[in-house]
Design a protein around this motif. Structure first.
Motif, PDB file in Angstrom:
ATOM      1  N   ARG A 224      62.408  69.642  38.464  1.00  0.00           N
ATOM      2  CA  ARG A 224      62.947  69.607  39.596  1.00  0.00           C
ATOM      3  C   ARG A 224      64.339  69.159  39.576  1.00  0.00           C
ATOM      4  O   ARG A 224      64.358  67.775  39.598  1.00  0.00           O
ATOM      5  CB  ARG A 224      62.050  69.321  40.581  1.00  0.00           C
ATOM      6  N   LYS A 229      65.454  72.719  43.138  1.00  0.00           N
ATOM      7  CA  LYS A 229      65.148  73.932  42.100  1.00  0.00           C
ATOM      8  C   LYS A 229      64.438  73.363  40.912  1.00  0.00           C
ATOM      9  O   LYS A 229      64.846  72.807  40.368  1.00  0.00           O
ATOM     10  CB  LYS A 229      66.567  74.770  41.813  1.00  0.00           C
ATOM     11  N   TRP A 230      63.167  74.353  40.612  1.00  0.00           N
ATOM     12  CA  TRP A 230      62.478  74.206  39.637  1.00  0.00           C
ATOM     13  C   TRP A 230      63.056  74.909  38.328  1.00  0.00           C
ATOM     14  O   TRP A 230      63.177  76.070  38.683  1.00  0.00           O
ATOM     15  CB  TRP A 230      60.819  74.356  39.950  1.00  0.00           C
TER      16      TRP A 230
END
Length: 330
Positions: A224, A229-230
């Motif tokens: 992450r 955001k991954w």
């Protein structure tokens, strides 16, 4: 070095070869990675491919054993031995409320202390002899040889960390002279369609100063970014993935990141992973280094000792040990 949503690749070759300027240049790349992303790849790291391949082969050999044989060396209070499938739940995660156990099984080993070592004889916590499986010739030798090679690499890496923190290059040599480590040899079975909270290993941060994840041709790791955001970690042939953990945060007063990550195996086959968790000598007090504190930046964490920290982590994470402790109390 402005992309904060791509895991950078750091070439250790020039630094390890002693090329002029390589120490400062490589340390600068590490500082960017550890302050902006928390993960990086290393290539030309010097760990022989044969040792890496051999360690993966041994992981597969061990996990192919019948369950009863693996349970003969089940994980103990020192966190060495076999952790069965769904044997841990990451309740310590600061990233997500985790209620389901991880879909993996693992074998843990630490520095291979002899049976007559004073710490082993005293049953000192996290300084025990390892729990080796019986009748698995070559397993112990291959795994220890692999860890010996990583120990050499860690001693090189901590000098880069010192320079990245604007400390003398040898600053971490003494704290890491006889450092604590755990090798986790993990088996992730193939996961088909699952609920959103089913993971091979749930979102978490490591506890370590640094973690070395062996080169792997089977994807599964996601991290992450600082924006939330991954992103999936790509397969970089021959490259280790390196990240920091909670102890690194404490050493650096939150200057260096402990980035959340997770793993799901949707490769269509079995996935094995070799994670080498590294911390300082067991007796070394972990406190913010001088370049990360000041009048306008007081220490965020109290001085920490490895044993105390890991006892609390283990109590909350390993279901097998929790069950054993409850049974002993009844």
């Amino acid at each position: 070095m402005s992309d904060t949503e791509t895991i950078p690749v750091v070439d250790l070759g020039p630094y390890l070869a002693g090329e002029p300027g390589a120490l400062q240049r490589t340390a600068g790349e590490l500082r960017f990675a550890l302050t902006e992303i928390g993960f990086y790849f290393i290539v030309n790291h010097g760990v022989p491919e044969a040792l890496i391949r051999g360690a993966f082969e041994q992981a597969a050999r061990f996990h192919a054993l019948p369950l009863d044989r693996k349970m003969d060396v089940r994980v103990d209070k020192h966190n060495v031995g076999y952790l069965p499938m769904r044997g841990d739940t990451l309740r310590t995660s600061t990233v997500q409320t985790v209620t389901k156990a991880n879909l993996n099984e693992a074998f843990f080993m630490a520095r291979d202390l002899p049976d007559d070592h004073p710490d082993v004889l005293a049953d000192r916590r996290f300084r025990s002899a390892n729990r080796w499986p019986k009748d698995l010739p070559g397993f112990r030798e291959a795994v220890v040889a692999y860890c010996d090679a990583l120990e050499v690499l860690v001693h090189k890496l901590v000098r880069l960390y010192a320079v990245a923190l604007e400390l003398p290059v040898l600053y971490f040599d003494e704290p890491f002279r006889d450092f604590q480590y755990k090798l986790r040899m993990t088996h992730y079975p193939y996961q088909e369609a699952l609920a959103d909270d089913d993971f091979g290993i749930a979102p978490h941060t490591d506890t370590s100063f640094l973690t070395l994840l062996a080169p792997n041709n089977v994807p599964g790791l996601s991290i992450r970014t600082q924006t939330g955001k991954w992103i999936d970690a790509p397969v970089v042939p021959g490259a280790y993935v390196v990240n920091g953990g909670q102890m690194l945060q404490r050493w650096t007063n939150d200057v260096f990141l402990a980035t959340p990550h997770r793993a799901v195996n949707r490769s269509g086959g079995e996935r094995y992973a070799l994670a080498f968790f590294t911390d300082s000598n067991i007796d070394w007090p972990v406190a913010s280094v001088p370049t990360t504190v000041g009048p306008d930046r007081p220490p965020k964490f109290p001085t920490t000792w490895y044993t105390d920290y890991m006892i609390q982590y283990q109590k909350r994470t390993y279901d097998l040990l929790a069950d054993a402790n409850r049974q002993a109390a009844e």
